[in-house]
Design an enzyme around this catalytic site. Structure first.
Site, PDB file in Angstrom:
ATOM      1  N   GLU A 148       0.918  -1.179   0.020  1.00  0.00           N
ATOM      2  CA  GLU A 148       0.067   0.092   0.059  1.00  0.00           C
ATOM      3  C   GLU A 148       0.831   1.233   0.121  1.00  0.00           C
ATOM      4  OE1 GLU A 148      -2.947   0.425   3.164  1.00  0.00           O
ATOM      5  OE2 GLU A 148      -2.684   2.358   3.060  1.00  0.00           O
ATOM      6  N   GLU A 153      -2.477  11.287   2.830  1.00  0.00           N
ATOM      7  CA  GLU A 153      -3.522  11.062   3.712  1.00  0.00           C
ATOM      8  C   GLU A 153      -3.784  11.913   4.793  1.00  0.00           C
ATOM      9  OE1 GLU A 153      -4.404   6.443   6.023  1.00  0.00           O
ATOM     10  OE2 GLU A 153      -2.468   7.322   6.221  1.00  0.00           O
TER      11      GLU A 153
HETATM   12  C1  LIG Z   1      -7.550   0.906   7.274  1.00  0.00           C
HETATM   13  O1  LIG Z   1      -7.171   0.371   6.252  1.00  0.00           O
HETATM   14  C2  LIG Z   1      -6.239   1.354   5.638  1.00  0.00           C
HETATM   15  C3  LIG Z   1      -6.000   0.866   4.388  1.00  0.00           C
HETATM   16  O2  LIG Z   1      -5.780  -0.666   4.063  1.00  0.00           O
HETATM   17  C4  LIG Z   1      -4.915   1.342   6.442  1.00  0.00           C
HETATM   18  O3  LIG Z   1      -4.055   2.409   5.772  1.00  0.00           O
HETATM   19  C5  LIG Z   1      -5.439   1.884   7.655  1.00  0.00           C
HETATM   20  O4  LIG Z   1      -4.343   1.642   8.753  1.00  0.00           O
HETATM   21  C6  LIG Z   1      -6.528   1.048   8.265  1.00  0.00           C
HETATM   22  N1  LIG Z   1      -6.989   1.486   9.423  1.00  0.00           N
HETATM   23  C7  LIG Z   1      -7.217   0.798  10.637  1.00  0.00           C
HETATM   24  C8  LIG Z   1      -7.844   1.556  11.871  1.00  0.00           C
HETATM   25  O5  LIG Z   1      -7.201  -0.435  10.751  1.00  0.00           O
END
Ligand SMILES: *[C@@H]1O[C@H](CO)[C@@H](O)[C@H](O)[C@H]1NC(C)=O
Ligand SMILES: *[C@@H]1O[C@H](CO)[C@@H](O)[C@H](O)[C@H]1NC(C)=O
Ligand SMILES: *[C@@H]1O[C@H](CO)[C@@H](O)[C@H](O)[C@H]1NC(C)=O
Length: 249
Positions: A148, A153
């Site tokens: 990723e 962000e």
């Molecule tokens: C949710 O998913 C995103 C993208 O996969 C990731 O960057 C993020 O850390 C995740 N957040 C939580 C709270 O798990």
């Protein structure tokens, strides 16, 4: 600094490649001109549906543009509070407190080392900075997870994060102040097989090790989700001049 202030050929400064005539724009700046161009280059919601790991449910399609709209080359994603919804269908199944919008690009980012030696992914954004908002302009693996790359962000503060997930625990993160002046600012990533470089406006912010990204197709997304405790009113995230260029030399 609202307008992208450099010509396309000037965009790549520090990586292995300069944009050359063989490089290909695979997602042009016109994608937010009309719903027809939006639907040509993007699809509504996540590839897997409306829910992810946040407290916003994504809503929108070709006839419902309350949360996902385009006009005059600008995409607007808006999040509004909602109650009485079933919890998220995605892990860890958070309560749904907002309706919001997301889109993902039809083109996939795949640095395979031959057809594409890299990609440049850029756009200009106005982001909310209210606590509980969490919009993002990001890439994630088509098959499994990671890799990723969060190109930008925004986690409800006047900062912008760029994160590179090589594995779930092997992560590089860089944070810089976000100029929350209400104007568009340019966020960009240039990725090759081994590195990914992140820019804010025309300044390099960080170069991360992208080992493992080679040959991994990635989706490009934009979302305007809100968390809890989040805003009590509507928040909006806007984007324009989103361009994806495949680097071939
Ligand atoms: C949710 O998913 C995103 C993208 O996969 C990731 O960057 C993020 O850390 C995740 N957040 C939580 C709270 O798990
Ligand atoms: C679009 O979404 C709305 C709800 O937001 C739904 O009522 C409608 O049937 C959907 N239309 C299409 C074409 O999927
Ligand atoms: C990049 O990350 C990989 C995986 O963590 C590591 O094995 C490699 O040594 C790193 N390369 C550099 C140049 O830091």
């Amino acid at each position: 600094m609202g307008i992208r202030n450099y010509p396309l050929v000037g965009l790549v400064f520090l990586t292995h490649a300069l944009l050359s005539s063989a490089d290909t724009v695979v997602l042009p700046a016109t994608s937010f001109d009309t719903y027809s161009t939006l639907e040509q280059y993007w699809a509504y919601l996540y590839p897997w549906g409306s829910d992810h790991n946040g407290s916003a449910r994504m809503v929108g399609n070709s006839s419902d543009h309350e949360h996902i709209s385009v006009s005059g080359g600008v995409l607007t994603l808006s999040a509004t509070p909602v109650s009485g919804q079933p919890p998220s269908t995605s892990n860890p199944h958070p309560a749904i407190n907002y309706f919001s919008g997301t889109i993902h690009a039809n083109v996939q980012i795949n640095v395979d080392g031959t057809d594409a030696v890299g990609y440049q992914v850029e756009g200009e954004f106005i982001s909310p900075t209210a606590k509980g908002t969490w919009p993002a302009f990001w890439l994630t693996a088509v098959n499994g997870w990671p890799p990723e790359a969060d190109i930008g962000e925004w986690k409800g503060t006047e900062q912008i994060w760029s994160n590179t997930f090589r594995t779930a625990s092997d992560v590089s993160s860089s944070t810089v102040p976000w100029p929350a002046d209400g104007n568009f600012h340019c966020v960009k990533a240039v990725t090759s097989d081994l590195t990914i470089a992140y820019y804010l406006d025309d300044a390099l912010q960080a170069t991360h090790n992208a080992t493992g990204f080679l040959g991994q197709a990635m989706w490009l997304y934009m979302e305007g989700s809100s968390g809890s405790p989040g805003p009590s009113g509507t928040t909006i995230f806007q984007a324009r001049n989103v361009i994806v260029t495949k680097l071939t030399s």
